[in-house]
Design a protein around this motif. Structure first.
Motif, PDB file in Angstrom:
ATOM      1  N   ILE A 127      -4.072   2.689  -9.841  1.00  0.00           N
ATOM      2  CA  ILE A 127      -3.349   2.633  -8.560  1.00  0.00           C
ATOM      3  C   ILE A 127      -4.283   2.990  -7.409  1.00  0.00           C
ATOM      4  O   ILE A 127      -4.251   2.363  -6.351  1.00  0.00           O
ATOM      5  CB  ILE A 127      -2.126   3.571  -8.583  1.00  0.00           C
ATOM      6  N   TYR A 180       0.834  -1.205   0.000  1.00  0.00           N
ATOM      7  CA  TYR A 180       0.000   0.000   0.000  1.00  0.00           C
ATOM      8  C   TYR A 180       0.870   1.257   0.000  1.00  0.00           C
ATOM      9  O   TYR A 180       0.587   2.216  -0.735  1.00  0.00           O
ATOM     10  CB  TYR A 180      -0.911  -0.012   1.230  1.00  0.00           C
ATOM     11  N   GLU A 221       3.922   1.481  -1.123  1.00  0.00           N
ATOM     12  CA  GLU A 221       4.541   1.567  -2.456  1.00  0.00           C
ATOM     13  C   GLU A 221       3.578   2.217  -3.443  1.00  0.00           C
ATOM     14  O   GLU A 221       3.968   3.050  -4.270  1.00  0.00           O
ATOM     15  CB  GLU A 221       4.923   0.173  -2.949  1.00  0.00           C
ATOM     16  N   LYS A 222       2.314   1.822  -3.381  1.00  0.00           N
ATOM     17  CA  LYS A 222       1.311   2.394  -4.280  1.00  0.00           C
ATOM     18  C   LYS A 222       1.091   3.875  -3.974  1.00  0.00           C
ATOM     19  O   LYS A 222       0.809   4.668  -4.881  1.00  0.00           O
ATOM     20  CB  LYS A 222      -0.013   1.629  -4.161  1.00  0.00           C
ATOM     21  N   LYS A 276      -5.174   0.700  -4.186  1.00  0.00           N
ATOM     22  CA  LYS A 276      -5.021   1.127  -2.789  1.00  0.00           C
ATOM     23  C   LYS A 276      -6.282   0.805  -1.988  1.00  0.00           C
ATOM     24  O   LYS A 276      -6.199   0.319  -0.857  1.00  0.00           O
ATOM     25  CB  LYS A 276      -4.733   2.626  -2.731  1.00  0.00           C
ATOM     26  N   ASP A 282       3.833   5.488  -5.756  1.00  0.00           N
ATOM     27  CA  ASP A 282       3.594   5.406  -7.197  1.00  0.00           C
ATOM     28  C   ASP A 282       2.555   6.424  -7.651  1.00  0.00           C
ATOM     29  O   ASP A 282       2.721   7.067  -8.704  1.00  0.00           O
ATOM     30  CB  ASP A 282       3.120   3.990  -7.581  1.00  0.00           C
TER      31      ASP A 282
END
Length: 400
Positions: free
Chosen positions: A244, A132, A134-135, A248, A138
Protein backbone atom coordinates in the motif's frame (compact mmCIF):
# COMPACT_ATOMS: atom_id res chain seq x y z
CA UNK A 1 -39.02 32.04 -24.63
CA UNK A 2 -37.14 30.33 -21.83
CA UNK A 3 -36.70 26.55 -21.81
CA UNK A 4 -35.46 24.90 -18.62
CA UNK A 5 -34.60 21.23 -17.99
CA UNK A 6 -34.50 20.36 -14.28
CA UNK A 7 -32.85 16.97 -13.76
CA UNK A 8 -32.87 15.08 -10.47
CA UNK A 9 -30.12 12.46 -10.65
CA UNK A 10 -30.18 9.25 -8.63
CA UNK A 11 -28.05 6.12 -8.84
CA UNK A 12 -29.56 4.39 -11.88
CA UNK A 13 -32.19 6.82 -13.17
CA UNK A 14 -32.87 10.54 -13.52
CA UNK A 15 -36.17 12.42 -13.39
CA UNK A 16 -36.53 15.29 -15.87
CA UNK A 17 -38.94 18.25 -15.71
CA UNK A 18 -39.27 20.71 -18.60
CA UNK A 19 -40.46 24.27 -17.99
CA UNK A 20 -41.38 26.61 -20.83
CA UNK A 21 -41.76 30.17 -19.61
CA UNK A 22 -42.26 28.87 -16.05
CA UNK A 23 -44.99 26.43 -17.09
CA UNK A 24 -44.47 22.68 -16.72
CA UNK A 25 -44.90 21.03 -20.11
CA UNK A 26 -43.43 17.58 -19.56
CA UNK A 27 -41.96 15.20 -16.99
CA UNK A 28 -40.27 11.89 -17.70
CA UNK A 29 -37.71 9.45 -16.33
CA UNK A 30 -34.57 8.16 -18.06
CA UNK A 31 -31.95 5.57 -17.23
CA UNK A 32 -28.43 6.87 -16.68
CA UNK A 33 -27.05 4.98 -19.66
CA UNK A 34 -26.66 5.30 -23.43
CA UNK A 35 -30.35 4.69 -24.18
CA UNK A 36 -31.47 7.13 -21.49
CA UNK A 37 -29.17 9.87 -22.74
CA UNK A 38 -30.46 9.34 -26.30
CA UNK A 39 -33.97 10.09 -25.04
CA UNK A 40 -32.71 13.16 -23.23
CA UNK A 41 -30.83 14.29 -26.34
CA UNK A 42 -34.01 14.04 -28.43
CA UNK A 43 -35.90 16.19 -25.93
CA UNK A 44 -33.12 18.77 -25.70
CA UNK A 45 -33.05 18.98 -29.50
CA UNK A 46 -36.66 20.16 -29.51
CA UNK A 47 -35.77 23.43 -27.80
CA UNK A 48 -33.47 26.31 -28.67
CA UNK A 49 -30.71 27.00 -26.15
CA UNK A 50 -32.22 25.02 -23.27
CA UNK A 51 -31.06 25.81 -19.72
CA UNK A 52 -30.05 22.64 -17.88
CA UNK A 53 -29.70 22.31 -14.11
CA UNK A 54 -28.94 19.37 -11.83
CA UNK A 55 -27.47 18.80 -8.38
CA UNK A 56 -23.91 17.61 -7.89
CA UNK A 57 -24.45 14.13 -6.47
CA UNK A 58 -20.91 12.79 -6.51
CA UNK A 59 -20.26 9.83 -8.79
CA UNK A 60 -23.95 9.49 -9.70
CA UNK A 61 -24.11 12.80 -11.59
CA UNK A 62 -20.80 12.32 -13.38
CA UNK A 63 -22.29 10.22 -16.22
CA UNK A 64 -24.88 12.93 -16.96
CA UNK A 65 -22.21 15.62 -16.77
CA UNK A 66 -19.96 13.68 -19.14
CA UNK A 67 -22.80 13.27 -21.65
CA UNK A 68 -23.62 17.01 -21.56
CA UNK A 69 -19.98 17.92 -22.10
CA UNK A 70 -19.62 15.54 -25.04
CA UNK A 71 -22.88 16.83 -26.56
CA UNK A 72 -21.64 20.41 -26.00
CA UNK A 73 -24.62 21.54 -23.89
CA UNK A 74 -23.98 24.30 -21.32
CA UNK A 75 -25.31 23.32 -17.88
CA UNK A 76 -25.50 24.41 -14.27
CA UNK A 77 -24.26 21.97 -11.64
CA UNK A 78 -25.60 23.28 -8.36
CA UNK A 79 -24.43 22.48 -4.84
CA UNK A 80 -27.10 20.38 -3.03
CA UNK A 81 -27.09 22.72 -0.03
CA UNK A 82 -27.70 25.74 -2.26
CA UNK A 83 -30.44 23.83 -4.10
CA UNK A 84 -32.18 22.86 -0.86
CA UNK A 85 -32.06 26.42 0.43
CA UNK A 86 -33.50 27.87 -2.78
CA UNK A 87 -36.20 25.20 -3.16
CA UNK A 88 -37.41 25.18 0.45
CA UNK A 89 -39.50 28.31 -0.17
CA UNK A 90 -41.81 26.54 -2.63
CA UNK A 91 -41.25 22.78 -2.04
CA UNK A 92 -43.36 21.26 0.74
CA UNK A 93 -43.05 17.59 -0.21
CA UNK A 94 -40.02 15.69 -1.47
CA UNK A 95 -40.06 13.16 -4.29
CA UNK A 96 -37.69 12.64 -7.22
CA UNK A 97 -40.16 14.13 -9.71
CA UNK A 98 -40.84 17.13 -7.46
CA UNK A 99 -37.08 17.64 -7.01
CA UNK A 100 -36.63 17.82 -10.79
CA UNK A 101 -39.46 20.35 -11.00
CA UNK A 102 -38.05 22.27 -8.03
CA UNK A 103 -34.63 22.55 -9.70
CA UNK A 104 -36.25 23.90 -12.86
CA UNK A 105 -38.26 26.43 -10.83
CA UNK A 106 -35.15 27.49 -8.92
CA UNK A 107 -33.38 28.11 -12.23
CA UNK A 108 -36.31 30.22 -13.50
CA UNK A 109 -36.20 32.31 -10.31
CA UNK A 110 -32.45 32.72 -9.80
CA UNK A 111 -30.95 32.23 -13.28
CA UNK A 112 -27.72 30.63 -12.03
CA UNK A 113 -24.59 31.06 -14.11
CA UNK A 114 -23.52 28.07 -16.21
CA UNK A 115 -20.87 25.86 -14.64
CA UNK A 116 -17.41 26.73 -15.88
CA UNK A 117 -15.66 23.73 -17.38
CA UNK A 118 -12.19 22.99 -16.06
CA UNK A 119 -9.29 21.23 -17.71
CA UNK A 120 -9.93 17.43 -17.63
CA UNK A 121 -6.63 17.02 -15.78
CA UNK A 122 -8.33 18.26 -12.59
CA UNK A 123 -10.89 15.46 -12.80
CA UNK A 124 -8.15 12.89 -13.41
CA UNK A 125 -6.18 14.20 -10.44
CA UNK A 126 -9.30 14.10 -8.25
CA UNK A 127 -9.87 10.42 -9.07
CA UNK A 128 -6.25 9.58 -8.28
CA UNK A 129 -6.31 11.62 -5.07
CA UNK A 130 -9.44 9.90 -3.80
CA UNK A 131 -7.75 6.55 -4.43
CA UNK A 132 -4.73 7.91 -2.54
CA UNK A 133 -6.97 8.83 0.41
CA UNK A 134 -8.49 5.33 0.34
CA UNK A 135 -4.99 3.86 0.51
CA UNK A 136 -4.24 6.19 3.44
CA UNK A 137 -7.18 4.69 5.30
CA UNK A 138 -6.18 1.17 4.27
CA UNK A 139 -2.59 1.54 5.47
CA UNK A 140 -3.74 2.77 8.89
CA UNK A 141 -5.89 -0.35 9.29
CA UNK A 142 -3.09 -2.66 8.13
CA UNK A 143 -0.55 -1.02 10.45
CA UNK A 144 -2.92 -1.54 13.37
CA UNK A 145 -3.36 -5.19 12.41
CA UNK A 146 0.40 -5.64 12.05
CA UNK A 147 1.00 -4.08 15.47
CA UNK A 148 -1.64 -6.37 16.99
CA UNK A 149 -0.19 -9.59 15.59
CA UNK A 150 3.40 -8.55 16.40
CA UNK A 151 2.32 -8.20 20.03
CA UNK A 152 1.80 -11.96 19.87
CA UNK A 153 4.66 -13.13 17.66
CA UNK A 154 7.56 -10.66 18.12
CA UNK A 155 6.74 -7.45 20.08
CA UNK A 156 10.38 -6.35 20.55
CA UNK A 157 10.96 -5.96 16.80
CA UNK A 158 9.12 -2.64 16.98
CA UNK A 159 12.06 -1.31 19.04
CA UNK A 160 14.66 -2.29 16.46
CA UNK A 161 14.63 0.88 14.35
CA UNK A 162 13.79 4.49 15.13
CA UNK A 163 10.65 4.16 12.99
CA UNK A 164 8.24 1.33 12.23
CA UNK A 165 7.87 2.68 8.69
CA UNK A 166 9.95 2.11 5.60
CA UNK A 167 11.05 -0.79 3.44
CA UNK A 168 13.88 -1.90 5.74
CA UNK A 169 11.53 -2.41 8.69
CA UNK A 170 8.81 -4.12 6.64
CA UNK A 171 11.35 -6.37 4.89
CA UNK A 172 12.82 -7.43 8.22
CA UNK A 173 9.39 -8.20 9.67
CA UNK A 174 8.64 -10.41 6.66
CA UNK A 175 12.04 -12.10 6.90
CA UNK A 176 12.00 -12.49 10.70
CA UNK A 177 8.38 -12.71 11.93
CA UNK A 178 9.49 -14.43 15.17
CA UNK A 179 12.56 -14.31 17.46
CA UNK A 180 13.62 -17.86 16.62
CA UNK A 181 14.19 -16.82 12.99
CA UNK A 182 16.64 -14.14 14.16
CA UNK A 183 18.51 -16.46 16.51
CA UNK A 184 19.42 -18.78 13.62
CA UNK A 185 22.12 -16.26 12.61
CA UNK A 186 25.18 -14.69 14.11
CA UNK A 187 25.93 -10.97 13.78
CA UNK A 188 27.82 -11.34 10.49
CA UNK A 189 25.14 -13.47 8.82
CA UNK A 190 22.34 -11.22 10.05
CA UNK A 191 24.26 -8.13 8.94
CA UNK A 192 24.40 -9.43 5.35
CA UNK A 193 20.63 -9.99 5.28
CA UNK A 194 20.03 -6.49 6.64
CA UNK A 195 22.24 -5.01 3.92
CA UNK A 196 20.21 -6.90 1.31
CA UNK A 197 16.93 -5.77 2.85
CA UNK A 198 17.51 -2.03 2.64
CA UNK A 199 16.80 -0.17 -0.62
CA UNK A 200 19.23 2.57 0.48
CA UNK A 201 22.97 2.45 0.87
CA UNK A 202 23.97 1.38 4.36
CA UNK A 203 27.42 0.97 5.78
CA UNK A 204 28.65 -2.36 7.17
CA UNK A 205 29.16 -0.93 10.65
CA UNK A 206 25.58 0.34 10.72
CA UNK A 207 24.20 -3.03 9.59
CA UNK A 208 26.28 -4.85 12.21
CA UNK A 209 25.01 -2.51 14.92
CA UNK A 210 21.40 -3.25 13.88
CA UNK A 211 22.18 -6.98 13.73
CA UNK A 212 23.62 -6.95 17.24
CA UNK A 213 20.61 -5.11 18.61
CA UNK A 214 18.28 -7.43 16.67
CA UNK A 215 19.79 -10.49 18.36
CA UNK A 216 19.55 -8.89 21.80
CA UNK A 217 15.86 -8.05 21.25
CA UNK A 218 15.17 -11.57 20.00
CA UNK A 219 16.71 -13.00 23.18
CA UNK A 220 14.58 -10.66 25.33
CA UNK A 221 11.36 -11.33 23.49
CA UNK A 222 8.68 -13.47 25.10
CA UNK A 223 6.63 -14.95 22.29
CA UNK A 224 2.99 -15.72 23.02
CA UNK A 225 2.40 -17.71 19.86
CA UNK A 226 4.71 -19.42 17.39
CA UNK A 227 1.90 -21.05 15.43
CA UNK A 228 2.30 -21.20 11.68
CA UNK A 229 -0.93 -19.21 11.27
CA UNK A 230 0.26 -16.34 13.47
CA UNK A 231 3.56 -16.25 11.56
CA UNK A 232 1.72 -16.19 8.21
CA UNK A 233 -0.54 -13.41 9.44
CA UNK A 234 2.48 -11.35 10.51
CA UNK A 235 4.24 -11.63 7.15
CA UNK A 236 0.94 -11.01 5.32
CA UNK A 237 0.20 -7.73 7.10
CA UNK A 238 3.80 -6.51 6.75
CA UNK A 239 3.62 -7.24 3.02
CA UNK A 240 0.25 -5.46 2.73
CA UNK A 241 1.54 -2.35 4.50
CA UNK A 242 4.55 -2.25 2.21
CA UNK A 243 2.45 -2.76 -0.94
CA UNK A 244 0.00 0.00 0.00
CA UNK A 245 2.85 2.37 0.84
CA UNK A 246 4.42 1.77 -2.58
CA UNK A 247 1.06 2.33 -4.25
CA UNK A 248 0.67 5.66 -2.43
CA UNK A 249 4.05 6.76 -3.77
CA UNK A 250 3.07 5.71 -7.30
CA UNK A 251 -0.20 7.68 -7.07
CA UNK A 252 1.64 10.84 -6.00
CA UNK A 253 4.11 10.36 -8.87
CA UNK A 254 1.23 9.93 -11.32
CA UNK A 255 -0.55 13.06 -10.05
CA UNK A 256 2.71 14.99 -10.31
CA UNK A 257 3.23 13.75 -13.86
CA UNK A 258 -0.19 14.67 -15.22
CA UNK A 259 -0.16 18.06 -13.45
CA UNK A 260 3.35 19.11 -14.45
CA UNK A 261 1.94 21.73 -16.87
CA UNK A 262 -0.40 23.29 -14.30
CA UNK A 263 1.18 26.60 -13.21
CA UNK A 264 -0.34 26.43 -9.71
CA UNK A 265 1.82 23.42 -8.79
CA UNK A 266 4.99 25.49 -9.13
CA UNK A 267 3.28 28.40 -7.39
CA UNK A 268 2.25 26.30 -4.38
CA UNK A 269 5.62 24.59 -4.01
CA UNK A 270 7.30 28.02 -3.95
CA UNK A 271 5.79 28.53 -0.48
CA UNK A 272 8.37 27.37 2.12
CA UNK A 273 7.05 24.20 3.77
CA UNK A 274 4.78 23.16 0.89
CA UNK A 275 6.09 20.08 -0.88
CA UNK A 276 5.05 18.45 -4.14
CA UNK A 277 2.76 15.92 -2.43
CA UNK A 278 0.84 18.65 -0.60
CA UNK A 279 0.58 20.74 -3.77
CA UNK A 280 -0.81 17.98 -5.99
CA UNK A 281 -3.18 16.58 -3.35
CA UNK A 282 -4.61 20.01 -2.56
CA UNK A 283 -5.00 20.88 -6.24
CA UNK A 284 -6.70 17.53 -6.83
CA UNK A 285 -9.22 18.23 -4.06
CA UNK A 286 -10.21 21.81 -4.86
CA UNK A 287 -9.67 21.65 -8.62
CA UNK A 288 -9.12 24.85 -10.57
CA UNK A 289 -9.01 27.40 -7.76
CA UNK A 290 -9.64 30.21 -10.26
CA UNK A 291 -13.31 29.23 -10.39
CA UNK A 292 -13.84 30.59 -6.86
CA UNK A 293 -14.94 34.23 -6.73
CA UNK A 294 -12.97 34.91 -3.52
CA UNK A 295 -10.81 33.27 -0.87
CA UNK A 296 -13.87 33.25 1.42
CA UNK A 297 -15.58 30.95 -1.08
CA UNK A 298 -12.63 28.57 -0.72
CA UNK A 299 -13.02 28.75 3.07
CA UNK A 300 -16.65 27.64 2.66
CA UNK A 301 -15.65 24.88 0.22
CA UNK A 302 -13.09 23.55 2.68
CA UNK A 303 -15.44 24.00 5.65
CA UNK A 304 -13.48 26.47 7.77
CA UNK A 305 -15.88 29.40 7.43
CA UNK A 306 -16.93 30.63 10.87
CA UNK A 307 -20.40 30.27 12.41
CA UNK A 308 -21.49 33.04 14.76
CA UNK A 309 -24.48 32.44 17.07
CA UNK A 310 -26.04 34.77 19.58
CA UNK A 311 -29.51 34.91 21.12
CA UNK A 312 -30.59 37.42 23.77
CA UNK A 313 -27.79 37.71 26.30
CA UNK A 314 -26.13 34.50 25.14
CA UNK A 315 -23.27 34.53 22.64
CA UNK A 316 -21.67 31.26 21.64
CA UNK A 317 -18.02 31.01 20.75
CA UNK A 318 -17.34 31.13 17.03
CA UNK A 319 -16.53 27.78 15.48
CA UNK A 320 -15.90 26.48 11.98
CA UNK A 321 -18.74 24.98 9.96
CA UNK A 322 -16.94 21.73 8.97
CA UNK A 323 -19.48 21.31 6.18
CA UNK A 324 -17.10 21.05 3.29
CA UNK A 325 -14.26 19.05 1.79
CA UNK A 326 -12.75 17.23 4.76
CA UNK A 327 -9.76 15.96 2.76
CA UNK A 328 -8.79 19.47 1.63
CA UNK A 329 -9.25 20.67 5.22
CA UNK A 330 -6.90 17.97 6.51
CA UNK A 331 -4.30 18.72 3.81
CA UNK A 332 -4.36 22.44 4.64
CA UNK A 333 -4.09 21.74 8.37
CA UNK A 334 -0.96 19.64 7.82
CA UNK A 335 0.39 22.21 5.37
CA UNK A 336 0.23 24.92 8.05
CA UNK A 337 2.12 22.68 10.49
CA UNK A 338 4.79 22.05 7.84
CA UNK A 339 5.09 25.79 7.14
CA UNK A 340 5.51 26.48 10.86
CA UNK A 341 8.18 23.79 11.08
CA UNK A 342 10.00 25.22 8.04
CA UNK A 343 9.87 28.73 9.51
CA UNK A 344 12.92 27.95 11.65
CA UNK A 345 14.94 28.41 8.47
CA UNK A 346 12.53 30.32 6.18
CA UNK A 347 9.86 32.41 7.91
CA UNK A 348 6.65 33.27 6.07
CA UNK A 349 3.69 35.57 6.63
CA UNK A 350 1.69 32.49 7.69
CA UNK A 351 4.20 31.37 10.32
CA UNK A 352 4.64 34.95 11.55
CA UNK A 353 0.88 35.35 11.99
CA UNK A 354 0.71 31.98 13.78
CA UNK A 355 3.58 32.79 16.16
CA UNK A 356 2.18 36.26 16.95
CA UNK A 357 -1.23 34.87 17.89
CA UNK A 358 0.30 31.99 19.81
CA UNK A 359 2.41 34.33 21.93
CA UNK A 360 -0.51 36.65 22.64
CA UNK A 361 -2.75 33.78 23.75
CA UNK A 362 -0.14 31.76 25.60
CA UNK A 363 -0.47 28.05 24.86
CA UNK A 364 -4.29 28.06 24.72
CA UNK A 365 -6.38 27.44 21.61
CA UNK A 366 -3.59 26.06 19.44
CA UNK A 367 -6.03 24.40 17.04
CA UNK A 368 -7.98 27.65 16.62
CA UNK A 369 -4.74 29.47 15.84
CA UNK A 370 -3.90 26.86 13.19
CA UNK A 371 -7.38 27.36 11.67
CA UNK A 372 -6.70 31.10 11.57
CA UNK A 373 -3.38 30.38 9.83
CA UNK A 374 -5.29 28.21 7.33
CA UNK A 375 -7.43 31.25 6.44
CA UNK A 376 -4.22 33.23 5.96
CA UNK A 377 -2.67 30.47 3.85
CA UNK A 378 -5.74 30.21 1.60
CA UNK A 379 -5.70 33.97 0.96
CA UNK A 380 -2.00 33.79 0.10
CA UNK A 381 -2.43 30.79 -2.20
CA UNK A 382 -5.45 32.33 -3.93
CA UNK A 383 -3.59 35.58 -4.60
CA UNK A 384 -0.50 33.81 -5.93
CA UNK A 385 -2.42 31.46 -8.23
CA UNK A 386 -4.70 34.18 -9.66
CA UNK A 387 -1.67 36.34 -10.45
CA UNK A 388 0.62 33.42 -11.36
CA UNK A 389 3.27 34.67 -8.94
CA UNK A 390 5.90 32.75 -7.02
CA UNK A 391 6.04 33.22 -3.27
CA UNK A 392 8.40 36.05 -2.33
CA UNK A 393 9.27 35.88 1.36
CA UNK A 394 10.54 39.45 1.55
CA UNK A 395 7.45 40.90 -0.13
CA UNK A 396 4.94 39.04 2.04
CA UNK A 397 6.79 39.69 5.29
CA UNK A 398 7.04 43.40 4.42
CA UNK A 399 3.28 43.54 3.72
CA UNK A 400 2.56 41.69 6.95
Amino acid sequence: MEFIFGIDVSRYTSNVAILVDKHLVKQFKISNNVEGFKILDEQLGNFAKPLIIFEATGVYSRSLESYLQQADYPYTRINPLRAKKDMDSFRHNKTDSLDALGLAKAMSMHHYDPTKLSDPVYSEMHDLERLYQEKNEDIVREKNRLHKILSITFPEIEKLLSSTDGDLYWNLVQEFPSPKEVLKYDIQGLSKIILQSTPKNMGTLRSQHIASRFIDLAKESFTISNSIYAIKETTYHAHEVQTIDHMKTQLIDEMAKISENLPEIKVLTSIPGIGLKTAVCLTAEWGDVRRFYSSNAINAFVGIDLIHYESGNYTAGDHIRKRGNSYARKILFKAVLNIISASKHTPTNISLSYNTKKQSSGSKGTKKIVISAMHHLIRTMYHLILNNEMYDTKMFLTEH
